[in-house]
Design an enzyme around this catalytic site. Structure first.
Site, short mmCIF file in Angstrom:
data_model
loop_
_atom_site.label_atom_id
_atom_site.label_comp_id
_atom_site.label_asym_id
_atom_site.label_seq_id
_atom_site.Cartn_x
_atom_site.Cartn_y
_atom_site.Cartn_z
N ARG A 1 -41.06 1.80 12.67
CA ARG A 1 -41.71 0.97 13.69
C ARG A 1 -40.90 0.94 14.98
NH1 ARG A 1 -43.72 -4.89 11.87
NH2 ARG A 1 -41.66 -5.63 12.46
N LYS B 1 -28.90 1.27 12.76
CA LYS B 1 -28.09 0.66 11.71
C LYS B 1 -29.04 0.02 10.71
CE LYS B 1 -26.85 -3.28 10.85
NZ LYS B 1 -27.12 -3.20 9.37
N SER C 1 -32.91 -12.24 11.09
CA SER C 1 -32.93 -13.69 11.18
C SER C 1 -32.80 -14.17 12.62
CB SER C 1 -31.79 -14.29 10.36
OG SER C 1 -30.54 -14.06 10.98
N GLU D 1 -37.46 -9.30 16.83
CA GLU D 1 -38.48 -9.73 15.87
C GLU D 1 -37.73 -10.56 14.85
OE1 GLU D 1 -40.28 -10.36 12.71
OE2 GLU D 1 -40.14 -8.21 12.32
N ARG E 1 -46.98 -10.39 -1.27
CA ARG E 1 -46.63 -9.02 -0.91
C ARG E 1 -45.11 -8.95 -0.76
NH1 ARG E 1 -46.84 -5.72 4.28
NH2 ARG E 1 -46.84 -7.73 5.33
N SER F 1 -50.37 -7.16 9.90
CA SER F 1 -49.61 -6.02 10.39
C SER F 1 -50.49 -4.78 10.52
CB SER F 1 -48.44 -5.70 9.45
OG SER F 1 -47.60 -6.83 9.28
#
Length: 484
Positions: free
Chosen positions: A166, A181, A236, A257, A285, A447
């Site tokens: 993404r 990373k 986070s 995000e 999910r 999504s």
């Protein structure tokens, strides 16, 4: 398919991917299967030294890649999509092994991950601009978009393939080079993706992957490097705040995000059967380990008993187990720390007056937690203010819509939300009043690579996917042209 053979082919002790080649490091770190607790592999543990080498490779490759024709970049991304789909079995096995999710969830992630390469292969050739007459006359304004430069990408463990693609796909479509990373819990999938990109024709140095257990120092080194002009992070909110502070020191372009606390609203006239079907997807999910997972269930009192009974029966029927059991629908939590955190949340909720109304079963070995439905949850309960990241569904009954929406919006997060209502106009009206970047109306999934993924408030900055996704890796430039 023997997972040990799949892992051996990756040569994880040389899993640092820089300049198109694998390399080792002074140290290695173990990757565990969260279902069996067995060590799957030892992976090269990059230091700040390797992180700097990755930026050097990306910086060297940037001018040529930025100058590559959009159509050529598009064709490479299209080949990457085709290779990922052709390699679904191997990638799904890797994801299931190191992440723990069920085989069905793993295959779904592979398909989702591949779609980002297909979508952005199509977007790569649509770098539109603008041309117009300046309001004062005498000049023309030309607006174009150019790649921002070397992009540092930091991805989480819960979707090790999709979170990488993404970010990588729009960056490459825009003409950026990247240093990635991956999470230390799930680096093997990222290593496999780097191999696929090389096979698709991505030039050496355009994509570099740096697995490490020293994430803070590696990412900080990237953000201090003047050659890095972009950071994109998924994880986070606490870590996101830290990275934003570091990015601010050099005014680095940043996309974040971050955490979520998604409400799931069921109205009095909703189709309860459909709402339960959507709730099972939105909640379970990946075992609830998703930032978009439904976290708080606000069910109108008139249908609460029916919803809880149906939802509870579906929860108790869930098959919890390791991915090698193809009947498993829910896998383990990713770590012992995650398991302890979920246990603590449930215990605190029960101490605060909640009732465990329904509970599934789970294996005693491994980091498994049984899917659980809580009723009698107080509107001010602490569990409603935390991102659960596990298979726990707390239900709150509501009577008044305005009061319910105040509770829904009483959180620092604003990523995703879900609304089930019989009338579309009611669903849209409620959705418009929810502080969230994405709302699923009568469906349990939000999504999609063709849609702008992202949140408001402390759930992040920027969007991934859609046209917005490629713009995150571009700078706008305009030319004021005198024609007189």
């Amino acid at each position: 398919m023997d997972i040990n053979d799949v892992i051996a082919e990756l040569d994880p002790k040389r899993g640092i991917h820089i300049g198109g080649r694998g390399r080792g490091a002074v140290k290695v770190f173990p990757v565990q299967d969260p279902a069996t607790l067995e060590v799957l592999a030892e992976v090269a543990d990059a230091s700040v030294l390797e992180a700097g080498a990755a930026v050097e490779a990306a910086a060297r490759a940037f001018p040529a890649w930025a100058a590559t024709a959009p159509r050529e970049r598009a064709e490479i991304l299209r080949r990457a999509f085709e290779l990922i789909i052709a390699d679904s079995d191997r990638l799904a096995a890797l994801i299931a092994a190191e992440n723990g999710k069920s085989k069905a969830d793993a295959y779904a992630e592979v398909a989702y991950a591949g779609e980002f390469f297909r979508w952005f292969s199509e977007e790569a050739v649509r770098n539109d601009g603008e041309y117009g007459l300046a309001p004062g006359g005498g000049a023309r304004t030309l607006v174009t978009h150019k790649p921002v430069g070397v992009a540092a990408l930091v991805t989480p463990w819960n979707f090790p393939a999709a979170m990488a693609t993404r970010k990588i796909a729009p960056a490459l479509a825009a003409g950026c080079t990247v240093v990635l990373k991956p999470a230390a819990e799930t680096p093997l999938t990222a290593i496999a993706v780097s191999r696929i990109l090389s096979a698709a024709g991505v030039p050496d140095g355009v994509v570099n992957v740096v697995p490490t257990t020293d994430a803070a120092r590696v990412v900080a080194a990237w953000l201090r490097d003047e050659r890095v002009r972009k950071v994109s992070f998924t994880g986070s909110t606490a870590v996101g705040r830290t990275l934003l502070g570091q990015a601010a020191e050099r005014v680095v372009n940043a996309s974040m995000e971050l955490g979520g606390n998604a409400p799931f609203v069921v109205t009095a006239d909703a189709d309860v059967e459909a709402a339960v079907t959507g709730a099972m997807i939105a909640k379970f999910r990946n075992g609830g380990q998703a930032c978009t997972a439904a976290n708080r269930f606000f069910v109108h009192a008139s249908v609460a008993n029916e919803f809880v009974a149906r939802f509870g029966a579906a929860i108790e029927a869930l098959r919890v187990g390791p991915a090698y059991d193809t009947a498993s629908q829910v896998g383990p939590l990713v770590s012992e720390k995650a398991l302890a955190g979920v246990r603590e949340l449930v215990n605190a909720a029960v101490a605060d007056g909640a009732t465990v109304a329904y509970r599934g079963t789970a294996p005693s070995e491994g980091w498994f937690y049984p899917p659980t439905l809580l009723t009698g949850v107080r509107p001010d309960a602490s569990i409603l203010r935390r991102e659960i990241f596990g298979p726990i569904a707390p239900v709150v009954e509501w009577y008044d819509e305005d009061a319910m929406l105040r509770l829904v919006n009483d959180t620092e997060f604003g990523l995703a939300a879900y609304v089930y209502a019989a009338r579309l106009q009611d669903g849209l009206r409620i959705a418009e009043r929810i502080d969230a970047g994405m709302v699923g109306i009568n469906r349990g999934v939000v999504s999609d690579p063709s849609a702008p993924f992202g949140g408001v408030k402390q759930s992040g900055l920027g969007r991934e996917g859609a046209r917005d996704g490629i713009r995150e890796y571009q700078e706008t430039q305009y030319f004021s042209v005198a024609l007189s």
